[in-house]
Design an enzyme around this catalytic site. Sequence first.
Site, PDB file in Angstrom:
ATOM      1  N   ASP A 298     -45.538  40.575   8.622  1.00 50.95           N
ATOM      2  CA  ASP A 298     -45.119  41.968   8.474  1.00 50.95           C
ATOM      3  C   ASP A 298     -44.192  42.023   7.272  1.00 50.95           C
ATOM      4  OD1 ASP A 298     -43.859  44.469   8.649  1.00 50.95           O
ATOM      5  OD2 ASP A 298     -42.547  43.835  10.290  1.00 50.95           O
ATOM      6  N   GLU A 316     -45.571  47.944   6.765  1.00 49.39           N
ATOM      7  CA  GLU A 316     -44.814  47.716   7.998  1.00 49.39           C
ATOM      8  C   GLU A 316     -44.856  48.922   8.925  1.00 49.39           C
ATOM      9  OE1 GLU A 316     -40.642  45.868   9.500  1.00 49.39           O
ATOM     10  OE2 GLU A 316     -40.503  47.178   7.752  1.00 49.39           O
ATOM     11  N   GLU A 317     -44.640  50.112   8.376  1.00 47.30           N
ATOM     12  CA  GLU A 317     -44.600  51.315   9.213  1.00 47.30           C
ATOM     13  C   GLU A 317     -45.943  51.569   9.894  1.00 47.30           C
ATOM     14  OE1 GLU A 317     -41.378  51.787   6.114  1.00 47.30           O
ATOM     15  OE2 GLU A 317     -43.505  51.268   6.044  1.00 47.30           O
TER      16      GLU A 317
END
Length: 552
Positions: A298, A316-317
């Site tokens: 990540d 990541e989001e």
Amino acid sequence: MMATSSESGKNWFGTSMEDIYCGHGPWAFEIPPVTASRDHAVLYELPITLDSPPKPYCSVQDHYWDDDYVWMPYSPKNLFPVENENGEKTPKESWKIIQESLLQPIHSSRELEVVISSYNTGLPKFLALHHFFENILEEDEIRQFFEILLPRIIELALGLPDILPGNIPLLKQGCSKSISLSQLQIASLLANAFLCTFPWREDSVFSYPGIDFARLFAAHSRPEYQQAVAEKLKCVCHYFRRVTTKKPVGVVTFERKHFSKSQLPRWDRLKNKLSNTRIHVSSIGAIEDEGCGLLQVDFANKNVGGGVLDFGCVQEEIRFIVYPELIVSRLFTEQLGPTEALVVTGAERFSNYTGYGDSFMWSENCSDTTPHDSSGRRRTSIVAIDAIYFTKPAEQYSTSNVFREINKAYAGFHSRFESLLPPVATGNWGCGAFRGDPNLKSLIQLMACSAAKRDMVYFTFGDSQLCNSIHEIYIFLATNQVTISQLWRYLCQFANAKVKSEHLFSYIQQAHFDSKHQLCIKDFFCFNKKKSEKRSPSTSTHSTNNDVDVVD
């Protein structure tokens, strides 16, 4: 099987995925089982069966209200000032106010905002949430949410005292600790986050990312991201629809890893040959799709989850919003330090999506077929490592910054277990918005994988030229038996050389030739010229040692 750069039409190079999996498929790698200990808080009863949600475990009845544990919204010590008939404010247990507020009828997003504001003051206006219900959803979808789904979310949230009666320790900086929670416990925590019931902690507002959904509900000031925010809300609603329709039965482990200076490698002394680390580099595919069974990277913010509960909508989001159980880590994971990482094992994927950034869209339900391990966790392991943001990209080549990044990668990739470790699935970590150089980051991660004794699977996200370049430099390093310490030295030399960043790979090749006293490429082109200039009519026709440098 090894693909080479001369093979036309190939979108991957290096070791085949079949060989990366050692011929046993993606689920053959060992994952250490869940074991309760002083450094591993297991908040459900062991063992589990996957026939039903695990029963909660509680070692003490008191709800800790200190600097080492999560402040639970139902704690008797969570008080809220209430004004009486005389205009005086007296403290009342917040959980009672929360229950009274949420159990009244709620028919719209604006009524929901009023209810939440009754027990959590000072919140921003829920403009994105109102836009979602008033401009995005159809009438039937709105009715189903307020008549069916929201009451279920509220029931799930208010069930927290029974679902999770134990204390959740904080994963603080400077400590290596783990927490294992059942998926149902995570769902109840996220339901409370959705309803913004967690007490505000002044002591942790800057060091912990926070889990309240209020910021997402208010994320409406950037027109170009309004649609993406709405799509994230679709993912959230879909998650709650799933977990309130059928209770999840698995578990998830969150492990914070911290390395002291003495635990980190001496990169200038490691003699590991980079050829011992196999790589598969591909211009197609994604880490979460083609990295099954691997340790999936990540590209994290130091506050894990980054802008998942805001406008953020990149690697990541997106990972957090389609795997919503990852979001709960923001509740108890303090900001990552320079030699720290977070590994999450067992998270389930609930949504599929298309697009990226402002083009992100929820597409459909995802039926995650990843098998469970012996402890009831899905065999998906995700490691969050945060890269440096470079205001001046040229600074990333400095020895201190390379040192920081390689230590960070090592913190994420290292395992205390010595069994056959799953390879690392990664890509352009810290590039894009953080302005990192993919060429440099690929070498840093290769060195970290080698030190951690893992193979590497690298995705270039459609960049076929980068795919070729990474493979070619790897072939050079492997063919010449270059070690970690040698490559470290070449990177340090590059930091002091006045060479353009795009020439990093060619500089490393030349530095290695120079270290071996070999001719550089240009010398081969002018070889005959040199010899003819040095000869005189009276000399022998045989060359002497003065003609050319000796090659070792």
